[in-house]
Scaffold this motif. Structure first.
Motif, PDB file in Angstrom:
ATOM      1  N   ASP A  45       0.542  -1.241   0.167  1.00 12.50           N
ATOM      2  CA  ASP A  45       0.069  -0.015   0.139  1.00 12.50           C
ATOM      3  C   ASP A  45       0.710   1.128  -0.123  1.00 12.50           C
ATOM      4  N   LYS A  46       2.063   1.254   0.704  1.00 13.72           N
ATOM      5  CA  LYS A  46       2.738   2.660   0.761  1.00 13.72           C
ATOM      6  C   LYS A  46       3.281   2.983  -0.607  1.00 13.72           C
ATOM      7  N   ALA A  47       3.831   2.014  -1.283  1.00 10.21           N
ATOM      8  CA  ALA A  47       4.394   2.188  -2.522  1.00 10.21           C
ATOM      9  C   ALA A  47       3.160   2.628  -3.431  1.00 10.21           C
ATOM     10  N   LYS A  48       2.059   1.993  -3.402  1.00  9.32           N
ATOM     11  CA  LYS A  48       0.935   2.155  -4.345  1.00  9.32           C
ATOM     12  C   LYS A  48       0.477   3.735  -4.109  1.00  9.32           C
ATOM     13  N   MET A  49       0.648   4.145  -2.860  1.00  8.09           N
ATOM     14  CA  MET A  49      -0.016   5.388  -2.562  1.00  8.09           C
ATOM     15  C   MET A  49       1.010   6.665  -2.426  1.00  8.09           C
ATOM     16  N   GLU A  50       2.141   6.438  -3.251  1.00 10.58           N
ATOM     17  CA  GLU A  50       3.173   7.097  -3.065  1.00 10.58           C
ATOM     18  C   GLU A  50       2.864   8.633  -3.266  1.00 10.58           C
ATOM     19  N   ILE A  51       3.387   9.583  -2.222  1.00 11.27           N
ATOM     20  CA  ILE A  51       3.033  10.766  -2.318  1.00 11.27           C
ATOM     21  C   ILE A  51       4.227  11.708  -2.877  1.00 11.27           C
TER      22      ILE A  51
ATOM     23  N   GLY B  91      -1.413  15.170  -9.589  1.00  9.55           N
ATOM     24  CA  GLY B  91       0.198  15.420  -9.607  1.00  9.55           C
ATOM     25  C   GLY B  91       0.782  16.304  -8.712  1.00  9.55           C
ATOM     26  N   ALA B  92      -0.250  17.221  -8.145  1.00 12.86           N
ATOM     27  CA  ALA B  92       0.311  18.305  -7.079  1.00 12.86           C
ATOM     28  C   ALA B  92       0.447  17.519  -5.612  1.00 12.86           C
ATOM     29  N   ILE B  93      -0.068  16.325  -5.537  1.00 12.27           N
ATOM     30  CA  ILE B  93       0.187  15.584  -4.337  1.00 12.27           C
ATOM     31  C   ILE B  93       0.796  14.109  -4.609  1.00 12.27           C
ATOM     32  N   PHE B  94       0.252  13.458  -5.934  1.00 14.40           N
ATOM     33  CA  PHE B  94       0.473  12.101  -5.819  1.00 14.40           C
ATOM     34  C   PHE B  94       2.008  12.055  -6.777  1.00 14.40           C
ATOM     35  N   ALA B  95       2.722  10.881  -6.333  1.00 10.82           N
ATOM     36  CA  ALA B  95       4.061  10.767  -7.278  1.00 10.82           C
ATOM     37  C   ALA B  95       3.392  10.186  -8.456  1.00 10.82           C
ATOM     38  N   ASP B  96       4.168   9.989  -9.507  1.00  7.47           N
ATOM     39  CA  ASP B  96       3.723   9.533 -10.683  1.00  7.47           C
ATOM     40  C   ASP B  96       3.719   8.033 -10.686  1.00  7.47           C
ATOM     41  N   THR B  97       4.187   7.303  -9.768  1.00  8.12           N
ATOM     42  CA  THR B  97       4.144   6.000  -9.566  1.00  8.12           C
ATOM     43  C   THR B  97       2.847   5.754  -8.682  1.00  8.12           C
ATOM     44  N   ASN B  98       2.041   6.564  -8.265  1.00  6.77           N
ATOM     45  CA  ASN B  98       0.817   6.279  -7.642  1.00  6.77           C
ATOM     46  C   ASN B  98      -0.033   5.820  -8.304  1.00  6.77           C
ATOM     47  N   VAL B  99      -0.848   4.739  -7.812  1.00  8.26           N
ATOM     48  CA  VAL B  99      -1.749   3.830  -8.732  1.00  8.26           C
ATOM     49  C   VAL B  99      -2.704   4.657  -9.174  1.00  8.26           C
ATOM     50  N   TYR B 100      -2.980   5.865  -8.657  1.00 10.72           N
ATOM     51  CA  TYR B 100      -4.170   6.596  -9.267  1.00 10.72           C
ATOM     52  C   TYR B 100      -3.815   7.320 -10.591  1.00 10.72           C
ATOM     53  N   MET B 101      -2.486   7.796 -10.250  1.00  3.80           N
ATOM     54  CA  MET B 101      -1.814   8.615 -11.398  1.00  3.80           C
ATOM     55  C   MET B 101      -1.827   7.624 -12.588  1.00  3.80           C
ATOM     56  N   LEU B 102      -1.202   6.143 -12.452  1.00  2.18           N
ATOM     57  CA  LEU B 102      -1.014   5.212 -13.282  1.00  2.18           C
ATOM     58  C   LEU B 102      -2.256   5.023 -13.982  1.00  2.18           C
TER      59      LEU B 102
END
Length: 435
Positions: free
Chosen positions: A274-280, A330-341
């Motif tokens: 979960d931590k990696a999937k929700m990367e900030i 993208g203002a909060i989530f990293a590009d690797t965040n699953v919602y971005m993906l």
């Protein structure tokens, strides 16, 4: 056909899960656990003319049914093989003409009804589980699902009542539709494009895990179940019912909504990914928990909104929707965040549709590595992403990158599909052609 079972496995009562399937011997990674022909299946309307209606073979020289002019076949043998099922649809299509538009589920259920009428014995698809044993979970359905069920029953009557004598009563149909919705499968190709819907009773016997030890792939209209982890005698055999990209709470929600159970698998208990999937995104002042929560809420809404928008917005409007949501998240989530993906994947699909190959490639490049981190090993989602990317590279004359990506896809596909699968042979041929 007698109940012969499936060699190397047995049906058993799984603690807290009801019936399930367990191994009686050791299965190595990549080994075929069992194959199951479809009890009943239907090719999706969008693939007509590209795939044979009977065997799902993809080829360009198919010929069409002389009556309805809408079903396509490899040859006379395939047409004859499909006729017991196609004849009902053929007559219905001729009767309704351009107004013929039942959903895929309605088409599949009509075929199941026809099959049940002519089948008295256990079929090769039901060595361990009969279709009539499928759970329907009628008592757990909410009003929205009941309405959808009712709409399907109405459509079945509208399109088929003149052609199927003595349709089952509404109660029996309600149960059958609920059984198919809970236990049906979508058949997909090597790039995970939707080819059709089917029921595979023996495959439906397997329980779910978010860290499965088998994977289901398709060879025509046959489901093949292969080990993606070592399986020892006595261990339960687990498949995954859903896309495993998302964090634990999302997966649990989806499983409860679609399959009516609360997942308690190891992955859901430990929440290890979960931590990696929700990367900030790394910012000078980290966002407050409330801001993150609010953005997750926005992401879920935009995903649902996009799903609906696909039916009425133009490709350029859809792409704009993806870009705007990516900018906001993208203002909060990293590009690797699953919602971005998720939104990048949608944007890539729109770019492919618009033949914007460079756009599709740039999204694919951002997606492929995080996918291989978030998904389990030998994931079809990772393989299909490498495959799409490899084919894009070759089309854009980036030969070295193309071959490299195709080889990564192949390494997964040889385990998931088996070394003798025609998809594997196709990718090998594409690699060979670059030498």
């Amino acid at each position: 056909m007698k109940n012969e079972g499936i060699e190397g496995t047995e049906r058993f009562l799984s603690p807290d899960k009801g019936r399930g399937l367990r191994a009686l011997r050791h299965f190595a990674v990549g080994e075929l656990v069992f194959a199951c022909p479809a009890y009943s299946y239907v090719l999706t309307v969008n693939e007509r003319g590209a795939h044979c209606e009977h065997c799902f073979t993809r080829r360009e020289d198919l010929f069409k049914c002389g009556k309805c002019k809408q079903a396509y076949y490899c040859n006379v043998d395939c047409q004859r093989g499909d006729w017991p099922m196609h004849k009902l649809e053929c007559v219905a299509m001729c009767t309704h003409g351009e107004n013929w538009c039942p959903s895929e589920t309605v088409r599949l259920v009509s075929r199941i009804i026809m099959k049940q009428r002519v089948t008295t014995e256990r079929t090769p698809s039901e060595r361990l589980l009969l279709l009539k044993e499928f759970e329907s979970h009628l008592d757990k359905m909410d009003s929205e699902k009941e309405e959808m069920n009712q709409a399907d029953i109405t459509a079945l009557h509208h399109f088929y009542s003149k052609h199927i004598s003595d349709l089952p009563d509404d109660q029996a149909l309600t149960e059958l539709f609920a059984q198919v919705n809970c236990n049906g499968f979508t058949i997909e190709d090597e790039e995970l494009s939707h080819l059709g819907s089917a029921v595979f009773p023996d495959v439906a016997l397997m329980n779910h895990s978010c860290s499965p030890n088998v994977i289901v792939t398709y060879k025509g209209t046959v489901a093949e179940v292969r080990a993606v982890k070592e399986i020892n005698p006595g261990e339960e055999i687990f498949n995954s019912y859903i896309d495993l990209l998302y964090p634990t709470e999302d997966r649990k929600e989806r499983l409860l909504d679609s399959y009516f159970f609360l997942c308690q698998c190891t992955e859901c208990t430990t929440k290890s990914k979960d931590k990696a999937k929700m990367e900030i995104r790394k910012l000078s002042s980290p966002p407050e928990p409330e801001e993150i929560k609010s953005m997750v809420h926005y992401a879920k809404n935009v995903i649902e909104e996009f799903r609906r928008a696909k039916h009425y917005k133009t490709p350029s409007e859809l792409l704009e929707m993806c870009e705007l949501s990516l900018e906001k998240m993208g203002a909060i989530f990293a590009d690797t965040n699953v919602y971005m993906l998720h939104m990048m994947y949608q944007a890539m699909g729109v770019c492919l549709y618009m033949q914007d190959w460079d756009g599709a490639m740039s999204y694919g490049e951002k997606i492929v590595y995080p996918y291989s981190v978030h998904y389990p090993p030998y994931s079809l989602n990772v393989a299909s992403m490498y495959l799409k990317l490899g084919r894009l590279y070759l089309g854009l004359e980036k030969k070295t990158q193309g071959v490299k990506a195709l080889k990564k896809a192949l390494a997964i596909m040889e385990i998931a599909h088996g070394k003798d699968h025609h998809y594997v042979a196709e990718v090998k041929r594409e690699i060979e052609e670059q030498k």
